[in-house]
Design a protein around this motif. Structure first.
Motif, short mmCIF file in Angstrom:
data_model
loop_
_atom_site.label_atom_id
_atom_site.label_comp_id
_atom_site.label_asym_id
_atom_site.label_seq_id
_atom_site.Cartn_x
_atom_site.Cartn_y
_atom_site.Cartn_z
N GLY A 1 -2.65 2.71 -8.76
CA GLY A 1 -2.59 3.91 -9.59
C GLY A 1 -3.61 4.96 -9.20
N LEU A 2 -4.32 4.75 -8.10
CA LEU A 2 -5.33 5.71 -7.65
C LEU A 2 -4.68 6.89 -6.95
CD1 LEU A 2 -7.96 3.19 -6.24
CD2 LEU A 2 -8.17 4.54 -8.33
N LEU A 3 -5.33 8.05 -7.03
CA LEU A 3 -4.82 9.25 -6.38
C LEU A 3 -4.96 9.15 -4.87
CD1 LEU A 3 -6.42 11.96 -8.69
CD2 LEU A 3 -4.03 11.26 -8.64
N GLU A 4 -3.93 9.66 -4.16
CA GLU A 4 -3.99 9.68 -2.71
C GLU A 4 -4.93 10.80 -2.29
OE1 GLU A 4 -1.03 9.88 1.13
OE2 GLU A 4 -0.43 10.91 -0.69
N ASP B 1 0.83 -1.21 0.00
CA ASP B 1 0.00 0.00 0.00
C ASP B 1 0.87 1.26 0.00
OD1 ASP B 1 -2.58 -1.03 -0.21
OD2 ASP B 1 -2.58 -1.59 1.90
N LYS B 2 1.97 1.21 -0.72
CA LYS B 2 2.90 2.33 -0.80
C LYS B 2 2.33 3.46 -1.64
CE LYS B 2 7.73 3.17 -1.93
NZ LYS B 2 8.95 2.55 -2.45
N ILE B 3 2.59 4.70 -1.21
CA ILE B 3 2.17 5.90 -1.94
C ILE B 3 3.44 6.60 -2.42
CG2 ILE B 3 0.96 8.10 -1.80
CD1 ILE B 3 -0.98 5.88 -1.25
N GLU B 4 3.52 6.89 -3.71
CA GLU B 4 4.64 7.65 -4.27
C GLU B 4 4.09 8.79 -5.09
OE1 GLU B 4 7.42 5.38 -6.56
OE2 GLU B 4 8.14 4.26 -4.84
#
Length: 166
Positions: free
Chosen positions: A81-84, A70-73
């Motif tokens: 590929g969903l927006l945070e 569940d990493k966000i970069e």
């Protein structure tokens, strides 16, 4: 009408019929060649079984480490590929269990259409009751993937029209 005109019409009809028969022959021959060359691509191939699909899905998820799952970069959830944004994990946990995040994001809808789509999935696709998550999910989708105002392409502008010469 004289006899020669009748003969010309008959010849024209026969030639049209021969053209149709020839095209049908070409199509059938093409289909036969296609099936002989690579029968694995035929329309009669069965879909992969559920077990095969699950094993492929599990093996691709195994490639991600536990910390990368569940990493966000750069404001993007790496796996989907969903927006945070607020509601991201509710969407990930409830929507991407059954289908790709791309299917979710390409269907840009307003709030009413999302709710109607959720009801349809619950009635026909065995989607579970989302409870309080429904409002969070719908708000996330409407906020981050709103309906696009333009159609398939922008209206043509700054065009120099010319007339074709006959």
């Amino acid at each position: 009408m004289d006899n020669s005109e009748n003969v010309r019409k008959a010849i024209k009809q026969v030639s049209r019929l021969m053209a149709v028969i020839f095209m049908a022959f070409v199509i059938i021959a093409g289909m036969l060649v296609y099936l002989m060359v690579d029968p694995t691509l035929s329309a009669f191939k069965s879909a992969p079984s559920t077990e095969e699909y699950v094993s492929v899905q599990e093996s691709s998820e195994e490639q991600l480490s536990e910390e990368d799952f569940d990493k966000i970069e750069n404001g993007i959830h790496v796996r989907t590929g969903l927006l945070e944004a607020e509601g991201l994990m509710e969407v990930v946990n409830n929507c991407t269990n059954c289908h790709s995040a791309k299917l979710v994001t390409q269907n840009r809808m307003n709030k009413e259409r999302w709710i109607a789509t959720i009801r349809w999935m619950q009635e026909t696709q065995n989607l579970w009751d989302l409870g309080n998550n429904e409002e969070i999910i719908v708000n996330y989708l409407v906020t981050n993937y709103p309906v696009k105002k333009k159609g398939r392409r922008e209206i043509l502008s700054n065009i120099e029209w010319y007339e074709l010469q006959e």
